[in-house]
Design an enzyme around this catalytic site. Sequence first.
Site, PDB file in Angstrom:
ATOM      1  N   HIS A 173      47.687  44.869  39.902  1.00 58.94           N
ATOM      2  CA  HIS A 173      47.740  45.542  38.604  1.00 58.94           C
ATOM      3  C   HIS A 173      48.408  46.910  38.707  1.00 58.94           C
ATOM      4  O   HIS A 173      48.233  47.759  37.839  1.00 58.94           O
ATOM      5  CB  HIS A 173      46.335  45.736  38.038  1.00 58.94           C
ATOM      6  N   HIS A 190      44.986  38.633  34.685  1.00 57.22           N
ATOM      7  CA  HIS A 190      44.847  37.884  35.932  1.00 57.22           C
ATOM      8  C   HIS A 190      45.585  36.565  35.914  1.00 57.22           C
ATOM      9  O   HIS A 190      45.262  35.652  36.665  1.00 57.22           O
ATOM     10  CB  HIS A 190      43.370  37.637  36.251  1.00 57.22           C
TER      11      HIS A 190
END
Lengths: 204, 330
Positions: free
Chosen positions: B56, B218
Amino acid sequence: MLDAEFFLRWLARSKDLIDQQAGHLTELDSAIGDADHGSNLQRGFTAVLAALERDSPTTPGAVLTLAGRQLISTVGGASGPLYGTLLRRTGKALGDAVEVTPQQFGDALRAGVAAVAQLGGAQPGDKTMVDALEPAAAALDGTSGAFAAAREAAAKGARETVPMVARKGRASYLGERSAGHEDPGAASSALIVAALADGAEGIR
Amino acid sequence: MRMLINVPETVVSDALRGMAAAHPELQVDVENRVVMRRDAPVAGRVALVSGGGSGHEPLHGGFVGPGMLSAACPGEVFTSPVPDQMVRAAAAVDSGAGVLFIVKNYTGDVLNFDMAAELAEDEGIRVAKVLVNDDVAVVDSLFTAGRRGTGATLFVEKIAGAAAEAGAPLEEVEAIARRVNDSARSFGVALSSVTTPAKGTPTFDLPPGELELGIGIHGEPGRERRPMMTSREIADFAVHTVLEDRPPTGPVLVLVNGMGATPLLELYGFNAEVQRVLTERGVAVARTLVGNYVTSLDMAGCSVTICQVDEQMLTLWDAPVQTPGLRWGR
């Protein structure tokens, strides 16, 4: 009677089955999660086997609590704390005994499964590892053939997660779209229960 | 799939070694996977510790530095870190003023941070926790894991970080972090799947001409799939969905966030549409940030986060920040 050697065999067999099925677990996870379940458990069980070799615990309780602590320290995600808690709480319930009866082990595993359900806030039917673990633990009633029955019950429980809509964990974000896929946590739980039955039959 | 990696197993530690080389102003503990401010612990100041799966970036390691996080714990790709990392980070950055854990609402992050908080308290560290759950795509009910934490994480870390830097006590830093989260909502869309290093193939198939609405960070599929929409149509859908969930009654911060593989050319164009919708709806925009901040590996797509702000929050937002991923003032 079940001794430390029996539980070491269980965990070694668990690692073998997870190594064999890691790709399949990750495939299941990619359908409704984030595609890392197999590799995470591989990392965890590799660390468990290394720790067991290093510290060589001598009681069933010590084997399982050490394994549980290793999983918490190396897996991460939800499966680290959940599988770690399963083994740690089962191990704690076994206490310091050098050998335990299959009946005592069944009772301890039920305590471990209850701790997992509480930690994750999951009930049967939520499409989680509890759907495989709970029927497996219930089957461990101390009778002969109980380990094989537990293997069947866990496999059946995992299969029955296919049509369910996930209510816990990352798959729950998909809502109805999670139906039609086997839960990866239930699938890995079924493998670990299968490893238990294999261990009881002397397969390694 | 071609990736600029050696082997999947060392992706995270390789990245941390490279980060350490690029940012001597940080302390990077590659072995234990903790990224810290060089000057931590800062006497008398509350420390902020966050963390989550890798993939991320710049979240969270890229947000460590004066004015934001004291430490970050990167987990494996898309997998939460383990409690050992968080306890180690908390112990290293705590000056005695306490530590705020900033946790995104994912089962793994929550469980591991809960365990870490207990262990840290056993070591005599005062710990408070704030849960970020801004994603309106998830129905928040007893029957799901609850809303995911996405773009609002940046707002929480920046504003609470500024409050800590200014010397606010733990209770106040926690309260403002909670207030920012309560004031923020996000919605994301995917134009492609992600490919994790461990799997090596796309996590889901997204045929050409379709997009996923209501995704997280995700690579999990979203709420629904639709035929491809224009930037204008996506902005209309995303902003309306966010505003319906929490209609603002004052000025807002806007984050137009890239998921990793969408160029700034597209993100700026998308921001023009976002600003148009907000103007049409009569929402005053106080500040806007456009870029790749809370990403999802190589996913194409974007998310919009809208956070209603008051004077105090805006002052803290504007306060200086010096991190690899966010830097202004001074």
